[in-house]
Scaffold this motif. Sequence first.
Motif, mmCIF file in Angstrom:
data_model
loop_
_atom_site.group_PDB
_atom_site.id
_atom_site.type_symbol
_atom_site.label_atom_id
_atom_site.label_comp_id
_atom_site.label_asym_id
_atom_site.label_seq_id
_atom_site.Cartn_x
_atom_site.Cartn_y
_atom_site.Cartn_z
ATOM 1 N N ARG A 81 0.636 -1.275 -0.223
ATOM 2 C CA ARG A 81 -0.037 0.057 0.122
ATOM 3 C C ARG A 81 1.140 0.731 0.477
ATOM 4 N NH1 ARG A 81 -2.191 1.942 4.640
ATOM 5 N NH2 ARG A 81 -1.454 0.086 5.788
ATOM 6 N N GLY A 82 2.572 1.293 0.906
ATOM 7 C CA GLY A 82 3.125 1.667 0.607
ATOM 8 C C GLY A 82 3.432 3.326 -0.606
ATOM 9 N N GLN A 123 1.655 -0.258 -6.575
ATOM 10 C CA GLN A 123 1.331 -0.301 -5.275
ATOM 11 C C GLN A 123 -0.159 -0.133 -4.980
ATOM 12 O OE1 GLN A 123 1.204 4.749 -5.388
ATOM 13 N NE2 GLN A 123 0.283 4.548 -3.184
ATOM 14 N N SER A 147 -0.783 -5.078 2.767
ATOM 15 C CA SER A 147 0.092 -3.575 3.943
ATOM 16 C C SER A 147 1.160 -3.096 3.935
ATOM 17 C CB SER A 147 0.712 -5.061 4.954
ATOM 18 O OG SER A 147 0.204 -6.039 5.660
ATOM 19 N N ARG A 148 1.566 -2.305 4.099
ATOM 20 C CA ARG A 148 2.656 -1.518 3.579
ATOM 21 C C ARG A 148 3.819 -1.942 2.516
ATOM 22 N NH1 ARG A 148 1.747 4.031 4.511
ATOM 23 N NH2 ARG A 148 0.428 4.596 6.086
#
Lengths: 596, 120
Positions: free
Chosen positions: A27-28, A34, A41-42
């Motif tokens: 997700r980051g 992305q 999760s990131r």
Amino acid sequence: MPSLFVIQGRDQGTRFQLDGATITLGRGTTNAVQLHDTEVSREHAEFRRRGDVFVIRDLNSSNGTFVNGRSINEQELASGDQVQLGRTLLLFTGVTEGRAEDLADKINIVGRPEEGDASRIVHAMHQSEGSEILSLPDSESSSPWLARARSNLQIMYRTALAVSHTLDIDQLITRIMEMIFEWVDADRGCIMLKDLESGQLVPKVRRHRNELQAEERITISQTILDYVVDRNEGVLTSNARDDDRWDAAKSILKLGVREAICVPMQGRYDVVGVIYIDTFLTPQRMLQQGASNKFNQEHLKLMIAIAHQAALAIEDTNYYKQMVQAERLAAVGQTIASLSHHIKNILQGVRGGSYLIELGLKDHAKALSAGQIDVESAKKAITHMRKGWGIVEKNQERISALVMDMLTFSKEREPVPEPADLNDLVGDVVELVKTRANDEGVELTWLPAPTMPTLMFDPEAMHRAVLNIVTNAIDACHDQCDGRVEVTTQYSQAEQMARVAVVDNGSGIDPDDLEKIFAVFVSRKGGRGTGLGLPVSQKILEEHGGRIRVESKLGEGSRFTLEFPATLPQPGTSTTDHSLLDHAANEPATADSSHG
Amino acid sequence: MKSSPSVLIVDPSSESREVLRVLLERRGATTLEAARPEEAIRLVRKCRPDVIVYDAESDQSPNGQPTNDLRQIAAGSDTPIVILGKIGPAQGIFSKSQVVAKPYHYGPLIRKINGLLPAA
């Protein structure tokens, strides 16, 4: 290059090229892949390339990483594998380069026997006759095993044919059910498919023998269904009371089913549904046939094989639909982004023009405020207002052209031919773009064909097509100090063709770009172009049975030739007086009105 | 006597350049104009403007190199840049305060440019 294509989730339609030895998914914002998914999760997972092998590894994510529905820590990926992170489902495609060998030099297709192949056709068979090869020859009727094997093969062959001929799942399972009833002596049957959202089995097709009551409900034990789906096993219940696996639930007892077959529809990734058939054997029928059962393990095996074939086809169809939907969403997203960009630029122009008008009005008010007119200030104010108004008008024309192009491009329409004069029409276009050409310092020459009969075409559409091409030609001369655009018409009686040629000495087109110029939203004019003009003109010419030919040399200029079949009006066809100059005069954004 | 502050307007649209030119000249600034970053680089080297107003769409290159070059040259001479529109990562790193999203209003833009100009 390997890629991950999002087929479900917020990023649906996005393709991520996996370029690099190690790529992180999460997700980051630092991840190469992305995903805008709150359940990811990131830093969720990692994709590693080891030579020709691709491995995905979970990075201790909160919700885990799944490949083809199974939770993994680390897993080698193959083309076609589905990777699930949170609510996002991605399809993995591996490398193809290097595998596809160029075989052009190794396989010859020859036209004449003397070039190397003198073969002749000895026997021909229609594709539909293929399954006949599996039918039992009379000479072998004495071998029941062979007869059954051949029959089963024939059934599988026909199943494979049936499932490969449709992309409509309802149609597909109806056909499967019909075929099962042809081959298996069942009384009733149904197919239930897993709902993609809820995962629950939903009945989709029901069938019964003709002599049975159609309204009779089919009651199926939940215990059997759970067993079949959870264990991924087909079951045959010839006498449920003798089968201790069902004793705990006693559900079969209650139903009184004597014989049933229930098989999972196991696809490549998951169980997509179940096929259920049953039969009732009355004591009289048992006496007649001398046996207490109708179904046996052969039937079960055959049903499992049929269900597998059907499941693969259903998965393919679902996958295809998801791909189409994802591509469609991606195309819609691209369209909206592209249009928003053009509208934003136009809006910026309108704001600029309006701001100048506003300043002019303020200055003018100031010039009058003292009760006396300050002539110099008033003149300056009017100059600002004129400039501003000119900019607003230009942008009004741009938005009007954009809307007209969008309408023309989006509509499936038949041209409305009527008797019209091509010279008048092109002359009108030239008149319209004169101001633009003057502003750009481009010399515009108009050479009408000396002979141009009245022809049948859609004048409104053709006007748009020619206008787009001439406008492009002027824009192509943007950076030229001696820009020239020449517009000519031609009528060829011998070829029965009408032509409009637009020649410019502008920037020209790179040969590599020539193929792309008719693609939608591809503009070589930067912020000034919408990328709709050429595709719209091409569409209009094609609707008229014509085409646009392009010849261009980079740095020297281009020639666009619009040509379409010249159809003369039938005697007695009324000529409507559609003077395009009159039409143009009614439009607020024409050369006439802008000349003031 | 101190000369009037100068602003380099880089924008592919001649009408956008014209609007900015009129507005800035009303405030006593002199203006220079360029349609492309390559031309802008030449003008920065030659005329050393006090502020550069740069439309992100001026760069037609596939890699954003001309914008990056202009950014470096401007940084070398401490010339502030105001970016109009969205800038791609390949075109270099610009602080948020330098970027004005499109479609922008001219009033706040002119105030922003004025704030960067040295007092005349």
